[in-house]
Design an enzyme around this catalytic site. Structure first.
Site, PDB file in Angstrom:
ATOM      1  CB  SER A  63       9.890   2.419  -5.645  1.00  0.00           C
ATOM      2  OG  SER A  63       8.528   2.723  -5.638  1.00  0.00           O
TER       3      SER A  63
ATOM      4  CE  LYS B 160      10.318  -2.120  -8.765  1.00  0.00           C
ATOM      5  NZ  LYS B 160      10.287  -0.723  -8.302  1.00  0.00           N
TER       6      LYS B 160
ATOM      7  CB  SER C  23       7.083  -0.371  -6.176  1.00  0.00           C
ATOM      8  OG  SER C  23       8.137   0.180  -6.942  1.00  0.00           O
TER       9      SER C  23
END
Lengths: 464, 62
Positions: free
Chosen positions: A178, A79, A154
């Site tokens: 997330s 990420k 997210s």
């Protein structure tokens, strides 16, 4: 043999490497072709390190059988909140688009030590501050199960990449759900470990009290294999906790009849999508039929949890963003909306939220004493269309994290597992949340569930 | 909790202090979020709290 290597488990690929039935270079080339084919539509990545990985994977061909650790030659996506030396860490934002990392995060270094193929930086909600996966700065990535629908956030790109078979596993961060929300929406497995068990050194913060780093993969066994490498105390991370229990292994002495799973009487099954409710209650029956003890658990205080999650998270996020806020016009609308909505929070309000959080956690610890895990849905709402999700205040955006956020507050380990599909063929996720530090037990329950179901093996149409 | 008109003035003042100027639609959206967050804190502050040793998280059996 290499046809479905892009959906194979880590252990399978590792065995193929050791027996020289396939090479890391071949595996890299398969993923590279798939990325070229699918990523234009999915938009799962912010950066792709193709040339470096091509050279690196060729070099791995010289290794002997004994040189292959469990993650050697395995492709991973990070990420884009996670530092990788001399690469940009943008947080999916215009503000940090030139933010070059001067060092590796602790987990990046773990993957380098393992000789993993760090293939990509994955797309995300800007600054990891959102639940649906919308990002107008980097363009929203798309759910492989229906490209008109959101992937969840997210850690949206990480979930999309694993779901579409563009990397074997990915790393996400989880402040209110997330890792688990996008895992649920994209039909993969996402694990949030016990607070402090995985180092956050070199990972951009959203909320120091709630942030966790965790693996996202096709299976719970893959999550366990990744945890066996990335978990453990890091003296250089002030939020790392020296826990007694951080060993990860498939427990051969695991006995279902000794495991008690709590089914909450209220909150988690109130006002939720009927298909989600029915799928998770079916899973409860299956677990019971497999021999697990399933008993109702009364959590009357739990309704307050989401407010406390937000109540602690927002002022911490505002503190972290206080210098960036001067560039407010560079934020995407949903993120600046969330930040500005929190301005004016007083110290009394933040400290009250923190104190109530302590009480909440005390109550949860007492309730968990007689249970090994709690089963709930991961999210309460069906996967919305991207076109319905662009406004900052949609119902889905506000309610998506109401279950996951509870376990950021408590710091308990929590995993989202595929448990079925809606009539529209969208994945449904169930969530198992365990006791503090009992991450290995929780993962073993999840592995056992996946040994008896095949929801996690389903592939979105067009990605086989 | 204060009424909506008072809260809008408070919100405007916070934005002014930070020299943040929003277009009407963005202002209205952010104000909605502000109201939602005000409600959250109003509910947190109204929770009765017991005398309690402040520890954030419990590791292991207590």
């Amino acid at each position: 043999m290499s046809e479905n290597i892009f959906y194979s488990e880590i252990e399978t690929i590792n065995k193929l490497y050791k027996t020289k039935k396939i090479s890391p270079d071949e595996v890299f080339n398969i993923f590279s072709k798939r990325i070229k084919k699918h990523n234009k539509v999915l938009n799962a990545f912010i950066d792709i390190y193709e040339d470096e990985c091509s050279k690196f994977s060729k070099d791995l061909g010289n290794l002997d059988e004994n040189d292959f650790n469990i993650l050697t030659g395995i492709t991973v996506g990070l990420k884009d909140l996670i530092d990788f030396k001399n690469k940009y860490t943008t947080a999916g934002s215009k503000i940090l688009k030139n933010n070059l990392a001067s060092t590796n995060s602790k987990i990046t270094q773990d993957f380098i030590n393992q000789k993993s193929i760090i293939l990509v930086k994955t797309n995300l909600v800007e600054f990891a501050f959102g639940t649906l996966g919308i990002n107008t700065s980097t363009n929203t990535c798309r759910n492989p199960w229906d490209i008109k629908r959101v992937p969840g956030g997210s850690s949206s790109g990480s979930a999309v990449a694993v779901s579409a078979g563009l990397t074997t596993f990915a790393i996400g961060t989880d402040t209110g759900g997330s890792v688990r929300m996008p895992a649920s929406l994209c039909g993969i497995t996402g694990f949030k470990p016990t607070y402090g068990m995985v180092s956050r050194r070199g990972v951009l913060d959203l909320s120091w009290t709630m942030d966790h780093v965790g693996p996202m993969a096709r299976s719970a066994k893959d999550c366990l294999d990744v945890m066996s490498i990335i978990s453990g105390y890091d003296s250089k991370d002030k939020y790392s906790i020296n826990l007694d229990n951080n060993k990860f292994f498939v427990d051969k002495s695991f006995e279902r009849k000794k495991i008690k799973i709590g089914l909450p009487k209220s909150y988690f099954f109130d006002d939720i999508d009927e298909e989600i409710k029915s799928s998770v209650l079916d899973a409860v029956k299956k677990l019971s039929n497999l021999g697990y003890q399933v008993e109702e658990i009364d959590l009357p205080f739990v309704e307050e949890g989401r407010s406390l999650n937000v109540g602690v998270l927002i002022p911490e996020a505002l503190t972290i963003h206080k210098d960036y806020l001067k560039q407010y016009s560079k934020y995407s609308p949903t993120v600046i909306n969330r930040l500005l909505g929190g301005i004016g929070i007083t110290s009394e309000e933040y400290l009250s939220a923190s104190k109530n959080m302590s009480e909440f956690n005390f109550k949860m610890t007492k309730k968990m004493k007689n249970f090994d895990a709690i089963i709930t849905p991961t999210v309460p709402v069906a996967t919305p269309l991207i076109s319905d999700s662009l406004s900052p205040n949609t119902n889905e955006s506000n309610s998506m994290g109401k279950f996951t956020g509870i376990f950021n507050l408590t710091g308990q380990p929590s995993i989202s597992l595929p448990s079925g599909f809606t009539d529209k063929k969208m994945p449904i996720g169930m969530m198992l949340s365990g006791k503090m530090q009992e991450d290995n037990k929780l993962l073993n329950i999840a592995i056992d569930w996946q040994n008896h179901t095949d929801y996690h093996k389903q592939i979105p149409e067009g990605f086989n | 909790m204060k009424n909506e008109i008072e809260l809008k003035e408070i919100f405007k003042n916070h934005l002014n202090e930070k020299e943040i100027i929003l277009e009407k639609e963005s202002f209205d959206d952010a104000f909605k979020t502000f109201l939602r967050i005000r409600e959250i804190y109003s509910s947190i502050l109204s929770e009765k709290s017991n005398l309690f040793e402040p520890r954030q998280r419990m590791f292991g059996d207590q």
